[in-house]
Every structure is written in structure tokens, then in C-alpha cells.
Write a protein that holds these residues in place. Structure first.
Motif, PDB file in Angstrom:
ATOM      1  N   TYR A 225      -2.209   5.852  -8.282  1.00 27.82           N
ATOM      2  CA  TYR A 225      -1.896   5.014  -9.452  1.00 27.82           C
ATOM      3  C   TYR A 225      -0.582   5.427 -10.128  1.00 27.82           C
ATOM      4  O   TYR A 225      -0.319   5.052 -11.258  1.00 27.82           O
ATOM      5  CB  TYR A 225      -3.049   5.084 -10.465  1.00 27.82           C
ATOM      6  CG  TYR A 225      -4.344   4.607  -9.861  1.00 27.82           C
ATOM      7  CD1 TYR A 225      -4.510   3.270  -9.537  1.00 27.82           C
ATOM      8  CD2 TYR A 225      -5.363   5.505  -9.590  1.00 27.82           C
ATOM      9  CE1 TYR A 225      -5.687   2.821  -8.942  1.00 27.82           C
ATOM     10  CE2 TYR A 225      -6.539   5.066  -9.005  1.00 27.82           C
ATOM     11  CZ  TYR A 225      -6.704   3.728  -8.683  1.00 27.82           C
ATOM     12  OH  TYR A 225      -7.851   3.294  -8.109  1.00 27.82           O
ATOM     13  N   ALA A 226       0.216   6.208  -9.393  1.00 30.67           N
ATOM     14  CA  ALA A 226       1.437   6.716 -10.015  1.00 30.67           C
ATOM     15  C   ALA A 226       2.344   5.595 -10.515  1.00 30.67           C
ATOM     16  O   ALA A 226       3.099   5.786 -11.466  1.00 30.67           O
ATOM     17  CB  ALA A 226       2.195   7.601  -9.032  1.00 30.67           C
ATOM     18  N   LEU A 227       2.275   4.431  -9.872  1.00 32.37           N
ATOM     19  CA  LEU A 227       3.154   3.334 -10.295  1.00 32.37           C
ATOM     20  C   LEU A 227       2.545   2.504 -11.422  1.00 32.37           C
ATOM     21  O   LEU A 227       3.153   1.554 -11.908  1.00 32.37           O
ATOM     22  CB  LEU A 227       3.469   2.416  -9.108  1.00 32.37           C
ATOM     23  CG  LEU A 227       4.108   3.121  -7.907  1.00 32.37           C
ATOM     24  CD1 LEU A 227       4.343   2.129  -6.777  1.00 32.37           C
ATOM     25  CD2 LEU A 227       5.429   3.753  -8.311  1.00 32.37           C
ATOM     26  N   HIS A 228       1.311   2.861 -11.774  1.00 34.09           N
ATOM     27  CA  HIS A 228       0.626   2.087 -12.816  1.00 34.09           C
ATOM     28  C   HIS A 228       0.613   2.859 -14.125  1.00 34.09           C
ATOM     29  O   HIS A 228       1.132   3.970 -14.219  1.00 34.09           O
ATOM     30  CB  HIS A 228      -0.785   1.742 -12.346  1.00 34.09           C
ATOM     31  CG  HIS A 228      -0.785   0.909 -11.108  1.00 34.09           C
ATOM     32  ND1 HIS A 228      -1.895   0.629 -10.373  1.00 34.09           N
ATOM     33  CD2 HIS A 228       0.237   0.306 -10.453  1.00 34.09           C
ATOM     34  CE1 HIS A 228      -1.578  -0.114  -9.338  1.00 34.09           C
ATOM     35  NE2 HIS A 228      -0.272  -0.326  -9.356  1.00 34.09           N
ATOM     36  N   ALA A 229      -0.001   2.304 -15.121  1.00 36.54           N
ATOM     37  CA  ALA A 229       0.097   2.882 -16.465  1.00 36.54           C
ATOM     38  C   ALA A 229      -0.329   4.358 -16.480  1.00 36.54           C
ATOM     39  O   ALA A 229      -1.288   4.725 -15.820  1.00 36.54           O
ATOM     40  CB  ALA A 229      -0.775   2.085 -17.418  1.00 36.54           C
ATOM     41  N   PRO A 230       0.420   5.172 -17.194  1.00 36.88           N
ATOM     42  CA  PRO A 230       0.236   6.620 -17.095  1.00 36.88           C
ATOM     43  C   PRO A 230      -0.881   7.169 -17.974  1.00 36.88           C
ATOM     44  O   PRO A 230      -1.156   6.635 -19.036  1.00 36.88           O
ATOM     45  CB  PRO A 230       1.569   7.162 -17.576  1.00 36.88           C
ATOM     46  CG  PRO A 230       2.064   6.148 -18.543  1.00 36.88           C
ATOM     47  CD  PRO A 230       1.541   4.826 -18.090  1.00 36.88           C
TER      48      PRO A 230
END
Ligand SMILES: Cc1ncc(C[n+]2csc(CCOP(=O)(O)OP(=O)(O)O)c2C)c(N)n1
Ligand SMILES: [Mg+2]
Length: 572
Positions: free
Chosen positions: A116-121
Motif C-alpha cells: 500500500y506504499a502508493l496509497h494513503a500513508p
């Protein structure tokens, strides 16, 4: 033919990473679990006989403890914790390590969920999706930062990080592990291949060039009035005996920089104390009059050296021999005619026999003349009746009560500057100061690490009330982990340094009774208002076997201006 892969079977990657630390001779790590680092702490549990894991109350203490472990051991000091908090809280020790060349490993994680690194942190430091960028952030305070994305890289990255922390001028190195890098196993077929850690550690320390040694020796032999300036590099190299033998062979007085204080016992007949901005009159007088300056392991930073006042150090009128482990430091601050590259202990071992038969005849006479003309210490205003105890009185009482082998760690503020100028050290490896960045809150965690690494020596942390309150939770660690340090507070109820630089506004604190706070934490504690109480309290503390606190109520009438050298030029 002699290099063989190290693993014959598959092992958990976290176990293999911890094994690298053991192979490198690292015997303490400091930190707090969080995020993926919990796995690493899990692997450390089984190796406690080899690596003591010191759980701290806050990362800033862990950072300083790792920095001091690096400075004292010559092996990387290890700080483990979650990325955002290592950077957010642990930075004071890391910055000090970066500026003072202490080898450190910062073992941390991105706190990422790789898918999920490209999604909300959520805490993730990969820098994707506009998250904070751990790699970028660590870069500014490390020699090198490695990001480790998978298990196969984790072992080699740790080995390389140790190598980079130690090679040349030491410093902090960041290891940013993805969560995935601490999962699974590594083994004989892992790519990149895994070799024993010893192959990554520098086998041959850099050897000085013969011709450079010979040229330096000739200058030193022909000098009529040489002086040695010893810096922190002497401590990092552990070259205490080599420095003493060199000084005695050449017959040269020794002064130290601020961070170098403690490298050479100040009761040695050749010692003249600390030189520079807050240096002693005799140290600065000697440096100013010297025809040859032998600078060992010091960058001669402007803040240490009376702001480049040519009346103190002047390459046009003095010949400067610089000994440094790092080529980049050669002539960085002051152009030096002779540079010898190499670690202090190796250079001094090789240089000493070449300096026999030095030209100056009457060393005693020269020292006598210096003593006749320059004081060992500045003169101070007499306290007014009714004033609280002067910090100078506290320093002198402490010095009387402490044994020669005691190690003193300093904080920031006027307490540090006064200690630097007035406290005489009596053994090598006995004084630690964070003069790189100068963080408040340094003394207590520094003392904790020093006591862990030098358990047979008394260790005393000296802080102001401001610095003490920043890291007094280190006393909880001292009690929990049975680390019997002595903490001395110069409690003047103000931020003395800041107040005397500018004005009274926003510099005053309530007069807290820190002794009672320390007592509640489980320490032996003394509230001290009379000079006569200091000696007995220290005597008891030395034998207590538990952490002790001396809360000394001091005046703030004597300021850093009283120890500022006349050589220190005013900054515009
Ligand atoms: C972490 C940190 N914050 C702020 C400073 C700036 N600073 C340097 S000395 C000082 C005052 C220190 O006060 P105290 O610890 O009471 O020592 P004193 O000067 O009174 O001896 C301040 C605020 C610093 N060096 N480090
Ligand atoms: Mg204060």
C-alpha cells in the motif's frame, strides 16, 4: 580462495542480521521497539549474552547513548527504533555523531505496508503518496543511508553500513528496512551472496605515507617551540598512550580542543588545558607563541579556535602539521603545510621514533616562562554576600571529591563552558563533551552509555537545570537497568547561557527540587546548598551502587563571558 559464503542452511533474516552485529563485536544496542523493528528486538532476545539491549524511555536518550557508545568503543553505536521517532526524537545524538564523527548505525524501518506504499500513508516513510521521505530525511544527518527492500539485501546492507560507519572519518549510517526485508529466511543461495562480516571490516587501517611522516618529523625536530593540539580524533582512535609518548618524546606542551578534552590528563606536566574560545590563558598563550603546531584529530573548527583569530593560530607565521584520518579534513579550516593521513594511533606510533633529538633544549624553562606569564585559569569576580553557591565552588569541590579515573560527561550551557575551562582531568579517556552540535540533555544519556562501556569507573553527568529536565527520564533507565551513574545538576533556575547571550525574557524556570523528583524515581538524592555538603555526598554516591543525584543550588552571576578568551574575536 580464503573467502567462503557464510551460511550453510536457511536462517531467519532477523537472526542473520543480529549475527552481523555480533560478528562486528558490537555488544550494546539502544532503542525502543515500534513498527517492524519489533522483529529485530525479537531476534535480539536470544543473543543477550553477546549484545545487551538497553530499552530507553525516549529515543533522544537512545540516540545519545548510541553516539557515545560509538565514540568510546570505536565500533558503531547502534540505535534501533521506528523511523519517525528516531528522526523526531533521536536526532540530538545523531547530529552530534554526524558533527563529531562518531560511528553509529541507525537501524530503522519505513513503517511501510509495502503493498500500500502508493496509497494513503499511516506512518510510512517511503515518500510515496506524499508520505514523509525517510531516505531523504536521514540523508541530511548520515554519511550514507541504505534502503533495504527485501530480505536478501538485509544482511549485506548491515555489513556495508558497519563498514561505512567506520571507514575513514567515522559517522552515522542509516539502514532503512522495508517491512518485507525482515521477513523470511536467508541462506547459502541468497543473492546477493552472504559472506562473513570480517571481510567488510577494514583490515588494514590507512597507513601514513613514509615521506609525509619524514617531512613532518623534520619540522617537529627543528622546532624551537612546538605545541600539540589534541582533538576528538585521539579519543576515537583510542590513542591516549601514543599521544603521551609522542608529547614526552618531543617535549611539547599539549592543549586540547573542547571535544578533545579528556584525551590527555591535565595534571601531566606537559598539559596546559583546553585552548580556544573558552580556553585557559596558558593554553592560548602557548598556542599563540608556538612556531610549530601539531594538530591531531581535530578539524580546528572556528567555534573551537577563537573564531580564526590569527593571533592564536596563523598559518603565515606558524608551521602546522595536521594528522587526520580523513583526506577531506586536510587544510579544510586552516591551510596546513604538512598533512599526515592516517589514524592517530598509527601515525603517532610511527612518528614518535622519528622525532627523537628535537631541537628545543629547555622544555622546563619554556613551561616555566609560560606559567610566569599566563594563568592556568581566568580570574573570576568574588561572589557577593548572600549569593547562592558559585558554580566554580561546585566544580572545585567535585574535583576534590572525585577519584582520578572518574569519567565526566557534560551537557550544554554555561555549566559546560565552565567545566571545560575549570575542571582539571587527571586521567586519559575521562571527559566527554558534545561540542559538535552542543545539545542540551546530553550528559545523562552520555553517562549511562559511558558507565555501560566502562563499568569499573565512576561516571558523573554534569548538567544545568535546563538540560537535566530534558533527559531526567534517563534516571528511570538507570534505575531499571541498574546503571549507577552520578548526576550533578548546577541548578540556577535559568537557561544561563541563553539569558547571558541575550536577555532575561523567556529564560527563567521555577526552582524545582530535582532531588525530590529523583528520589521518587528510586535514586539516592541530595539537595545541596552549601559547598561543604558536596564532598560527603559524592563520597556516598561513589559507594552507593545505585544512581545518585546531587541537585546543587548555584548562582548565575558568573557567566560564559568570564571564561571567554581575550583571543576570541567578536563575531559581527
Ligand atoms: C536541545 C537544545 N535546545 C536548546 C539549546 C540552546 N541552548 C544552549 S545552552 C542553553 C541553556 C542551558 O540552560 P541550562 O541547562 O540550565 O544550563 P546553564 O546555562 O544555566 O548552565 C540553551 C537553551 C541547545 N543547545 N540544545
Ligand atoms: Mg540553568
Amino acid at each position: 580462495m580464503s573467502i567462503r559464503r557464510s551460511l550453510s542452511t536457511e536462517v531467519a533474516v532477523v537472526d542473520a542480521v543480529v549475527n552481523v552485529l555480533v560478528e562486528a563485536g558490537i555488544d550494546h544496542v539502544f532503542g525502543m521497539p515500534g513498527g517492524h523493528t519489533c522483529r529485530l528486538f525479537g531476534a535480539l532476545e536470544a543473543r543477550q549474552a553477546a549484545i545487551r539491549t538497553v530499552l530507553v524511555r525516549e529515543e533522544s536518550l537512545g540516540g545519545v547513548m548510541a553516539e557515545v557508545a560509538g565514540r568510546l568503543s570505536g565500533k558503531p553505536g547502534v540505535l534501533i527504533g521506528q523511523g519517525p521517532w528516531i528522526l523526531g526524537n533521536g536526532l540530538i545524538g545523531i547530529i552530534e555523531g554526524y558533527l563529531s564523527s562518531s560511528p553509529m548505525l541507525l537501524m530503522t524501518d519505513f513503517s511501510d505496508s509495502p503493498r500500500y506504499a502508493l496509497h494513503a500513508p499511516y506512518q510510512q516513510g517511503t515518500g510515496d503518496y506524499g508520505g514523509w521521505d525517510a531516505r531523504q530525511a536521514f540523508k541530511g544527518v548520515t554519511k550514507q543511508t541504505f534502503q533495504v527492500l527485501e530480505a536478501g539485501q538485509a544482511v549485506q546492507a548491515t555489513q556495508l553500513a558497519i563498514k561505512h560507519a567506520l571507514a575513514g572519518q567515522p559517522g552515522p549510517v542509516g539502514l532503512l528496512f522495508s517491512g518485507r526485508a525482515w521477513q523470511g529466511t536467508v541462506g547459502p543461495n541468497t543473492v546477493p551472496r552472504i559472506y562473513p562480516t570480517a571481510h567488510y571490516l577494514s583490515k588494514a587501517a590507512m597507513c601514513p605515507s613514509r615521506s609525509h611522516l619524514a617531512a613532518a618529523a623534520e619540522v617537529i625536530r627543528e622546532s624551537k617551540a612546538p605545541a600539540i593540539i589534541a582533538g576528538n580524533g585521539v579519543r576515537i582512535a583510542g590513542a591516549f598512550d601514543e599521544l603521551r609518548r609522542f608529547a614526552e618524546e618531543v617535549g611539547a606542551p599539549v592543549v586540547t580542543t573542547a571535544t578533545g578534552k579528556g584525551c590527555f590528563p591535565e595534571n601531566h606536566p606537559l598539559s596546559l588545558g583546553t585552548f580556544g574560545t573558552f580556553g585557559t590563558p596558558i593554553a592560548n598563550g602557548c598556542v599563540s607563541e608556538a612556531d610549530v603546531l601539531v594538530v591531531i584529530g581535530s578539524k580546528l573548527s572556528a567555534s573551537d579556535c577563537a573564531w580564526e583569530n590569527p593571533e592564536l593560530i596563523d598559518p603565515e607565521r606558524q608551521t602546522i602539521v595536521q594528522i587526520d584520518v580523513e583526506a577531506r579534513n586536510a587544510s579544510w579550516t586552516t591551510p596546513c603545510e604538512h598533512v599526515v593521513l592516517g589514524s592517530a594511533e598509527i601515525v603517532l606510533t610511527e612518528l614518535t621514533p622519528l622525532c627523537g633529538g628535537a631541537a628545543q633544549e629547555d622544555v622546563e624553562g619554556r613551561l616555566r616562562s609560560l606559567r610566569d606569564r599566563f594563568a592556568m585559569m581566568n580570574t573570576f569576580p568574588t561572589p557577593r554576600p548572600g549569593d547562592a553557591m558559585s558554580p566554580l565552588t561546585a566544580i572545585m569541590e567535585m574535583r576534590k571529591a572525585l577519584p582520578d579515573e572518574a569519567i565526566v560527561t557534560c551537557d550544554a550551557g554555561e555549566n559546560r563552558i565552565l567545566m571545560m575551562h575549570c575542571f582539571q582531568t587527571r586521567s586519559a579517556d575521562s571527559f566527554l563533551m558534545a561540542a559538535g552540535a552542543g545539545p542540551m540533555g546530553y550528559a545523562i544519556p552520555a553517562a549511562l552509555a559511558a558507565k555501560l562501556l566502562r563499568p569499573n569507573r565512576p561516571v558523573v553527568a554534569v548538567s544545568g537545570d535546563g538540560g537535566f529536565a530534558m533527559t531526567m527520564n534517563g534516571l528511570l533507565t538507570a534505575v531499571e537497568q541498574n546503571i549507577p551513574i552520578i548526576s550533578v545538576i548546577f541548578n540556577n533556575s535559568v537557561l544561563g547561557w541563553s539569558m547571558h547571550v541575550e536577555n532575561e525574557f523567556a529564560n527563567s524556570f521555577k526552582d524545582f527540587n530535582y532531588a525530590r523528583i529523583a528520589e521518587a524515581m528510586g535514586c539516592n538524592a541530595y539537595r545541596i546548598e552549601q559547598a561543604s555538603q558536596i564532598g560527603p555526598a559524592i563520597a556516598e554516591a561513589l559507594n552507593a551502587g545505585v544512581p545518585c543525584v546531587l541537585d546543587i543550588v548555584t548562582s548565575h552571576e558568573i557567566t560564559f563571558k568570564n571564561v571567554t578568551s581575550p583571543f576570541s574575536v567578536k563575531l559581527v
